[in-house]
Motif scaffolding. Structure first.
Motif, PDB file in Angstrom:
ATOM      1  N   GLU A   1       0.718  -1.274  -0.109  1.00 47.43           N
ATOM      2  CA  GLU A   1       0.124  -0.104   0.149  1.00 47.43           C
ATOM      3  C   GLU A   1       0.700   1.249  -0.105  1.00 47.43           C
ATOM      4  O   GLU A   1       1.985   1.363   0.704  1.00 47.43           O
ATOM      5  CB  GLU A   1      -0.802  -0.021   1.287  1.00 47.43           C
ATOM      6  N   PRO A   2       0.387   2.254  -0.865  1.00 51.95           N
ATOM      7  CA  PRO A   2       1.278   3.391  -0.866  1.00 51.95           C
ATOM      8  C   PRO A   2       1.101   4.131   0.416  1.00 51.95           C
ATOM      9  O   PRO A   2       0.225   4.159   1.226  1.00 51.95           O
ATOM     10  CB  PRO A   2       0.749   4.311  -1.730  1.00 51.95           C
ATOM     11  N   ILE A   3       2.140   5.057   0.815  1.00 53.31           N
ATOM     12  CA  ILE A   3       2.379   5.804   1.894  1.00 53.31           C
ATOM     13  C   ILE A   3       2.478   7.180   1.594  1.00 53.31           C
ATOM     14  O   ILE A   3       3.420   7.803   0.807  1.00 53.31           O
ATOM     15  CB  ILE A   3       3.900   5.341   2.740  1.00 53.31           C
ATOM     16  N   ALA A   4       1.406   8.026   2.088  1.00 57.11           N
ATOM     17  CA  ALA A   4       1.406   9.223   1.500  1.00 57.11           C
ATOM     18  C   ALA A   4       1.953  10.224   2.541  1.00 57.11           C
ATOM     19  O   ALA A   4       1.894   9.959   3.828  1.00 57.11           O
ATOM     20  CB  ALA A   4      -0.305   9.621   1.371  1.00 57.11           C
ATOM     21  N   GLY A   5       2.583  11.360   2.178  1.00 51.26           N
ATOM     22  CA  GLY A   5       2.925  12.299   3.188  1.00 51.26           C
ATOM     23  C   GLY A   5       4.607  12.093   3.518  1.00 51.26           C
ATOM     24  O   GLY A   5       4.955  12.652   4.771  1.00 51.26           O
ATOM     25  N   GLY A   6       5.034  10.999   2.900  1.00 51.20           N
ATOM     26  CA  GLY A   6       6.282  10.492   3.540  1.00 51.20           C
ATOM     27  C   GLY A   6       7.290  11.619   3.310  1.00 51.20           C
ATOM     28  O   GLY A   6       7.168  12.288   1.979  1.00 51.20           O
ATOM     29  N   ARG A   7       8.361  11.997   3.972  1.00 51.16           N
ATOM     30  CA  ARG A   7       9.471  12.907   3.672  1.00 51.16           C
ATOM     31  C   ARG A   7      10.510  12.189   2.849  1.00 51.16           C
ATOM     32  O   ARG A   7      11.036  11.273   3.299  1.00 51.16           O
ATOM     33  CB  ARG A   7       9.808  13.570   5.006  1.00 51.16           C
ATOM     34  N   ILE A   8      10.888  12.710   1.785  1.00 51.10           N
ATOM     35  CA  ILE A   8      11.849  12.078   0.996  1.00 51.10           C
ATOM     36  C   ILE A   8      13.399  13.048   0.889  1.00 51.10           C
ATOM     37  O   ILE A   8      13.056  14.157   0.366  1.00 51.10           O
ATOM     38  CB  ILE A   8      11.400  11.609  -0.490  1.00 51.10           C
ATOM     39  N   ARG A   9      14.320  12.323   1.036  1.00 47.10           N
ATOM     40  CA  ARG A   9      15.618  13.380   0.958  1.00 47.10           C
ATOM     41  C   ARG A   9      16.710  12.427   0.317  1.00 47.10           C
ATOM     42  O   ARG A   9      16.770  11.175   0.165  1.00 47.10           O
ATOM     43  CB  ARG A   9      16.043  13.596   2.176  1.00 47.10           C
ATOM     44  N   ILE A  10      17.639  12.919  -0.095  1.00 44.41           N
ATOM     45  CA  ILE A  10      18.802  12.326  -0.860  1.00 44.41           C
ATOM     46  C   ILE A  10      20.154  12.713  -0.166  1.00 44.41           C
ATOM     47  O   ILE A  10      20.321  13.785   0.415  1.00 44.41           O
ATOM     48  CB  ILE A  10      18.896  12.807  -2.424  1.00 44.41           C
ATOM     49  N   ARG A  11      21.081  11.746  -0.393  1.00 47.62           N
ATOM     50  CA  ARG A  11      22.220  11.936   0.400  1.00 47.62           C
ATOM     51  C   ARG A  11      23.333  11.100  -0.521  1.00 47.62           C
ATOM     52  O   ARG A  11      23.064  10.318  -1.044  1.00 47.62           O
ATOM     53  CB  ARG A  11      22.219  11.446   1.780  1.00 47.62           C
ATOM     54  N   PRO A  12      24.598  11.755  -0.449  1.00 48.78           N
ATOM     55  CA  PRO A  12      25.522  11.061  -1.006  1.00 48.78           C
ATOM     56  C   PRO A  12      25.727   9.661  -0.443  1.00 48.78           C
ATOM     57  O   PRO A  12      25.705   9.278   0.550  1.00 48.78           O
ATOM     58  CB  PRO A  12      26.963  11.907  -0.854  1.00 48.78           C
ATOM     59  N   GLY A  13      26.001   8.685  -1.349  1.00 46.31           N
ATOM     60  CA  GLY A  13      26.525   7.256  -1.042  1.00 46.31           C
ATOM     61  C   GLY A  13      27.857   6.870  -1.066  1.00 46.31           C
ATOM     62  O   GLY A  13      28.664   7.936  -1.334  1.00 46.31           O
ATOM     63  N   PRO A  14      28.113   5.915  -0.789  1.00 45.00           N
ATOM     64  CA  PRO A  14      29.905   5.396  -0.730  1.00 45.00           C
ATOM     65  C   PRO A  14      30.464   5.858  -2.163  1.00 45.00           C
ATOM     66  O   PRO A  14      29.778   5.632  -3.333  1.00 45.00           O
ATOM     67  CB  PRO A  14      29.787   4.194  -0.437  1.00 45.00           C
TER      68      PRO A  14
ATOM     69  N   ARG B   1      39.221  10.176  -0.669  1.00 43.37           N
ATOM     70  CA  ARG B   1      38.371  10.440   0.228  1.00 43.37           C
ATOM     71  C   ARG B   1      38.271  11.907   0.829  1.00 43.37           C
ATOM     72  O   ARG B   1      37.305  12.490   1.170  1.00 43.37           O
ATOM     73  CB  ARG B   1      38.532   9.487   1.632  1.00 43.37           C
ATOM     74  N   GLY B   2      39.446  12.413   1.110  1.00 46.80           N
ATOM     75  CA  GLY B   2      39.415  13.922   1.120  1.00 46.80           C
ATOM     76  C   GLY B   2      39.023  14.801   0.460  1.00 46.80           C
ATOM     77  O   GLY B   2      38.418  15.870   0.822  1.00 46.80           O
TER      78      GLY B   2
ATOM     79  N   MET C   1      27.496   8.598  -6.429  1.00 45.38           N
ATOM     80  CA  MET C   1      26.713   7.600  -5.986  1.00 45.38           C
ATOM     81  C   MET C   1      25.665   8.331  -5.069  1.00 45.38           C
ATOM     82  O   MET C   1      25.904   9.480  -4.272  1.00 45.38           O
ATOM     83  CB  MET C   1      27.278   6.780  -5.096  1.00 45.38           C
ATOM     84  N   TRP C   2      24.258   7.934  -5.026  1.00 50.04           N
ATOM     85  CA  TRP C   2      23.386   8.540  -4.348  1.00 50.04           C
ATOM     86  C   TRP C   2      22.508   7.614  -3.283  1.00 50.04           C
ATOM     87  O   TRP C   2      22.252   6.341  -3.895  1.00 50.04           O
ATOM     88  CB  TRP C   2      22.180   9.521  -5.147  1.00 50.04           C
ATOM     89  N   VAL C   3      21.779   7.991  -2.498  1.00 46.34           N
ATOM     90  CA  VAL C   3      20.863   6.920  -1.525  1.00 46.34           C
ATOM     91  C   VAL C   3      19.750   7.904  -1.287  1.00 46.34           C
ATOM     92  O   VAL C   3      19.769   9.271  -0.975  1.00 46.34           O
ATOM     93  CB  VAL C   3      21.558   6.704  -0.338  1.00 46.34           C
ATOM     94  N   VAL C   4      18.635   7.306  -1.723  1.00 49.22           N
ATOM     95  CA  VAL C   4      17.180   8.011  -1.239  1.00 49.22           C
ATOM     96  C   VAL C   4      16.781   7.421  -0.003  1.00 49.22           C
ATOM     97  O   VAL C   4      16.877   6.123   0.229  1.00 49.22           O
ATOM     98  CB  VAL C   4      16.062   7.845  -2.305  1.00 49.22           C
ATOM     99  N   GLN C   5      16.384   8.334   0.774  1.00 49.22           N
ATOM    100  CA  GLN C   5      16.084   8.326   2.313  1.00 49.22           C
ATOM    101  C   GLN C   5      14.602   8.441   2.554  1.00 49.22           C
ATOM    102  O   GLN C   5      14.101   9.623   1.875  1.00 49.22           O
ATOM    103  CB  GLN C   5      16.645   9.011   3.220  1.00 49.22           C
TER     104      GLN C   5
ATOM    105  N   GLY D   1      13.502   4.359   5.968  1.00 47.88           N
ATOM    106  CA  GLY D   1      14.179   3.428   4.890  1.00 47.88           C
ATOM    107  C   GLY D   1      14.880   4.094   3.976  1.00 47.88           C
ATOM    108  O   GLY D   1      14.846   5.328   3.781  1.00 47.88           O
ATOM    109  N   GLU D   2      15.610   3.265   3.298  1.00 46.38           N
ATOM    110  CA  GLU D   2      16.384   3.896   2.175  1.00 46.38           C
ATOM    111  C   GLU D   2      16.719   2.717   0.820  1.00 46.38           C
ATOM    112  O   GLU D   2      16.705   1.708   1.199  1.00 46.38           O
ATOM    113  CB  GLU D   2      17.773   4.359   2.638  1.00 46.38           C
ATOM    114  N   SER D   3      17.213   3.365   0.005  1.00 47.36           N
ATOM    115  CA  SER D   3      17.404   2.649  -1.210  1.00 47.36           C
ATOM    116  C   SER D   3      18.788   2.147  -1.133  1.00 47.36           C
ATOM    117  O   SER D   3      19.744   2.609  -0.392  1.00 47.36           O
ATOM    118  CB  SER D   3      17.215   3.608  -2.722  1.00 47.36           C
ATOM    119  N   LYS D   4      19.282   1.222  -2.190  1.00 55.35           N
ATOM    120  CA  LYS D   4      20.731   0.951  -2.294  1.00 55.35           C
ATOM    121  C   LYS D   4      21.470   2.068  -2.998  1.00 55.35           C
ATOM    122  O   LYS D   4      20.678   2.920  -3.749  1.00 55.35           O
ATOM    123  CB  LYS D   4      20.659  -0.339  -3.106  1.00 55.35           C
TER     124      LYS D   4
END
Length: 894
Positions: free
Chosen positions: A586-599, A610-611, A645-649, A658-661
């Motif tokens: 079932e879909p989840i309405a009103g969820g907060r979606i953000r993006i962050r850099p992945g490894p 890394r630096g 690389m990105w990860v969706v949260q 939850g988050e994506s690969k």
């Protein structure tokens, strides 16, 4: 008295890199002035009272051991009498007035978008949906001529309970609405709710200037509102984006809500802000002559875990009265703060160390007359003064590798040079100038540091004396070009262009700043003050990917300097869309979606990437895209670069984050990515004392036990503490607490209260969506162990760290698992010795322990040296005082 030294920045790039690495190590461990520079942007979950979450839903019963628990989801029983209800009241925002809106139709739909009911508001503006099937994912739709359309999503209805949403404030352009309540669910009228802009784009400033500016003044909020008599507030006229929200009211702990998403297309964000009981810091401020200082500002700066380089510094303030007395009553119990004082004619100072606040902390301050730091900035080639140069200084102890003396003070400030090229810091804190940075347009930025000792540090500031320096800046080369699209060659306006050193040297740019500029309508950028060397050009613009991919565009400035022409071509950024669902699909309405850099490649290794990646993340600006899911659970994030690389949260009030690969995008790619979220569990209970009395004001934390600690026979509080996200739930007048949205699995529960032994257990497991009810925490009075830490010469060793533990090998390898897992987790029990070497550790459960001196300046402790003199084994508590006589440390090792 005047102390003078002529200074031209002569630190080599390698040396500067080493200096910055040391400073970054310090920043990561010590975090001066409480900036939390490398903290994540994860929001903190609010501890909502049960009536707001419909948590009166039936659940199992549990004794203290957590046995016989029955899992009950929202749709558990649908027999007679098990339906729920939903209530709200509609009011219009008309200036300061909030009249009820009568006869307004409100539509309730389920998570599939099907209409469940339509109900008009009554004469009081109240809308009541009765006899509603218990479920998650309901939405409310409100449309009218006098206000912007409103959609409220992700609403739950619980069996045999009414979910009261309270007042829904309607008006034109309302983007954030909510209510401020206390831990018992009562309104907190008069609360100031401020919205602050995310701080980005630090390339040209660098960290030291940023720290100095934040320490000197906190920018005013973008917009603010005051909660009305029922605790409701509304914010309007803000552009789409991500903001931070701070709620402050006298007597309550100020609440910071990080990453509040404004997305007009999804409707206004609906927030419930719960203010816990405030802790107090009070005392007096006097001068060295003992006379009270009137009108001094006393600051309590929120510790590192609550702040980030992406947000403004949070400071709670108190002003001294005619007797020099002050009081700050908006602190959070159990949190740590750094104190600071600013008074006219005296040196402003801040603590370097944090102090945990419990109840009422008494802090008296005696201020000394400051010293003066002045100087002149000149052009190396012409000798003429440099007008408008920016000078930032950090005066006081910075520490090295986290070694900071107790009671250490520091101050940071920033000034600009006048028409004669002079700058002047009046009444600045006496002490060593640990770091200074001088910046001016067209010139190479210069850095002066006491770490490591290259001999280019400024002389120390002395009280009631003037320290004078001369800084010589040299002109640098320039880089000029046009930023345009790869397809069609159209100029790109508003692109931020930054030049960055390569490899680990990129970290130096984070401290001293680096040349940067913004393109105009013609797409032209100009960077000046560039030293000879090899660099990477970075360009950030909405809707485009940075040129050159992950490596950027390489450019070389020759030894002779001069001007270099380099155009930059931007390719279209990628986008990601998808649907957020629960385990049933079932879909989840009103969820907060953000993006962050992945490894990224090389992360965790010792290579230069890394630096460079860390520097790129901080130096390049622009708020990352964010969204909230619509009624169908769909989100869309646009303008994502193809260079990383990105990860969706995904986050939602009643689901576990939850988050994506990790994934990477191609130019112009639209990637579809769905995420499944688990419903969060909850824990409701009560804290009682030895005789069964309810304990108000106890501090409770709940978190999922990390996987690597599962099955371990023994766990210490040091290891388990990282399971908590920082939220501290304070019990109400009846000793009750409620912890929502818990990650499923084995839970750690920690409860503390002054004069009681900490309750720290791992004795319950919570399934997805399970409401764990009636958990009782019993606290008992504790014992005390005291003693003195002396050196080999019999003199007291101040500030030694002393701990009590049952661990037979503290700090060493864990003993082999016996399979006899206990439900207890040993809380951390430690104290620091005072100036006379005396220590006192409180709230210890009676038993047999090892008493350990972990660290002691100039002496052998247990942590590094495993000195038996630093360990007293098999000590009975309560018992005799424990006096230590430590061995002197090897000077080379110290």
């Amino acid at each position: 008295m005047i102390h003078s030294r002529a200074q031209a920045g002569k630190a080599s790039p390698v040396l500067l890199g080493l200096v910055v690495l040391g400073l970054l190590a310090f920043l990561l461990v010590v975090d001066p002035l409480g900036l939390g520079l490398f903290e994540s942007d994860s929001p903190q979950n609010a501890a909502l009272p049960g009536d707001l979450l419909g948590a009166d839903a039936p659940g199992g019963n549990a004794d203290e051991a957590g046995a016989n628990v029955e899992a009950m989801g929202l749709a558990g029983r649908y027999g007679e009498g098990d339906l729920g209800a939903l209530r709200l009241r509609l009011v219009l925002m008309r200036g300061d007035a909030r009249p009820a809106l009568v006869g307004q139709l409100v539509t309730l739909t389920d998570r599939r978008g099907q209409t469940v009911a339509e109900v008009p508001s009554d004469a009081a503006g109240v809308v009541l949906f009765a006899q509603v099937m218990p479920a998650r994912g309901y939405s409310l739709h409100i449309e009218g001529e006098q206000f912007s359309p409103v959609r409220l999503q992700g609403i739950s209805v619980h069996p045999q309970a009414t979910n009261d949403l309270g007042d829904i404030v309607l008006g034109k352009d309302v983007v954030i609405r909510g209510r401020v309540i206390d831990a018992a669910g009562r309104a907190v009228p008069g609360t100031n709710v401020s919205i602050n802009t995310i701080v980005r784009g630090l390339a040209s400033k660098g960290m030291l200037v940023y720290m100095a500016e934040q320490a000197a003044t906190v920018p005013p909020p973008l917009v603010a509102a005051t909660a009305d008599g029922d605790g409701y507030f509304a914010i309007s006229s803000i552009d789409d984006g991500v903001y931070s929200l701070l709620a402050r009211q006298s007597g309550f702990a100020s609440k910071l809500e990080a990453d509040v998403i404004v997305a007009r297309a999804r409707g206004a964000e609906l927030l419930t802000i719960v203010l816990g009981e405030g802790a107090t810091m009070s005392g007096t401020v006097k001068g060295a002559d003992g006379k009270p200082l009137i009108g001094a500002q006393v600051f309590a700066v929120a510790g590192g875990r609550r702040m980030s380089m992406a947000r403004n510094l949070q400071r709670e303030v108190g002003i001294t009265d005619a007797k020099g007395a002050y009081s700050i009553d908006t602190l959070s119990p159990g949190d740590s703060y750094r104190s600071g004082v600013v008074a006219e004619g005296y040196a402003p100072v801040y603590d370097v160390n944090e102090t945990e606040v419990k109840g009422n902390l008494v802090r008296d301050f005696t201020l000394v007359k400051g010293g003066n730091l002045t100087g002149v900035v000149t052009d190396e080639a012409t000798g003429k003064p440099v007008v408008g140069a920016r000078v930032a200084v950090y005066v006081g102890e910075m520490g090295w590798g986290g070694r900071v003396e107790a009671g250490a003070k520091a101050a940071a400030d920033v000034r600009q040079t006048d028409e004669q090229g002079r700058f002047y810091f009046a009444a600045i804190s006496p002490g060593p100038v640990s770091s200074a940075v001088v910046q001016a347009s067209g010139y190479v930025s210069e850095s002066f540091s006491a770490f490591p000792p290259p001999g280019n540090s400024w002389p120390s500031v002395e009280a009631e004396a003037t320290t004078e320096v001369v800084v010589v800046l040299k002109r640098g080369g320039s880089v000029r070009g046009i930023v345009k699209t790869a397809e069609g060659g159209t100029p790109v306006q508003g692109a931020e262009v930054t030049i960055m050193q390569t490899g680990w040297a990129a970290m130096a740019s984070m401290w001293v700043g680096t040349p940067s500029g913004v393109t105009g309508a013609d797409g032209v950028y100009v960077l000046t003050g560039v030293t000879p060397g090899t660099y990477r050009l970075l360009a950030v613009a909405g809707g485009f990917s940075p040129p050159g991919g992950e490596e950027g565009v390489e450019i070389t400035i020759g030894e002779g300097g001069g001007a270099v022409e380099r155009d930059l071509e931007l390719i279209a950024a990628g986008s990601v869309t998808g649907t957020i669902r629960d385990p049933a699909g079932e879909p989840i309405a009103g969820g907060r979606i953000r993006i962050r850099p992945g490894p990224t490649e090389g992360e965790g290794g010792r290579g230069g990437r890394r630096g460079a990646n860390m520097a790129r993340e901080i130096l390049t600006s622009g708020t990352r895209p964010a969204d909230r899911t619509d009624e169908s659970g769909v989100y869309r994030l646009e303008g994502l670069g193809t260079d990383t690389m990105w990860v969706v949260q995904a986050e939602s009030d009643e689901y576990v984050s939850g988050e994506s690969k990790p994934f990477k995008l191609a130019a112009g790619e639209l990637k579809e990515l769905d995420i499944t979220m688990l419903p969060g569990g909850s824990l409701r209970g009560v804290v009682v004392g030895e005789s069964g009395q309810r304990l108000a004001g106890a501090r409770v934390q709940v978190g999922r036990l990390p996987d690597e600690l599962l099955g371990r026979s023994r766990i210490s509080g040091w290891e388990a503490q990282r399971a908590f996200d920082g939220d501290v739930i304070v019990t109400d007048e009846e000793g009750r607490f409620f912890a929502p949205n818990l990650k499923p699995g084995r839970q750690l529960v920690r409860a503390t209260k002054d004069d009681y032994v900490a309750h720290f257990k791992r004795n319950i497991s919570i399934a997805p969506g399970q409401a764990f009810e009636n958990y009782t925490i019993a606290l008992n009075r504790g014992e005390i162990i005291e003693g003195v830490v002396l050196g080999a010469d019999g003199r007291p060793v101040p500030r030694a760290t002393v701990s009590v533990t049952t661990d037979p090998n503290p700090g060493g390898e864990q003993e082999a698992d016996t399979g006899n897992e206990t439900e207890d987790v040993e809380p951390t029990m430690f104290a620091r010795a005072d100036e006379q070497g005396r220590f006192k550790i409180e709230n210890i459960k009676p038993g047999v322990y090892n008493v350990v001196v972990w660290f002691a300046n100039g002496h052998k402790g247990w942590m590094r040296d495993n000195s038996e003199a630093a360990m007293h084994r098999n000590v009975s508590i309560p018992g005799e005082p424990q006096n230590f006589k430590l061995e002197k440390a090897d000077p080379a090792a110290a």
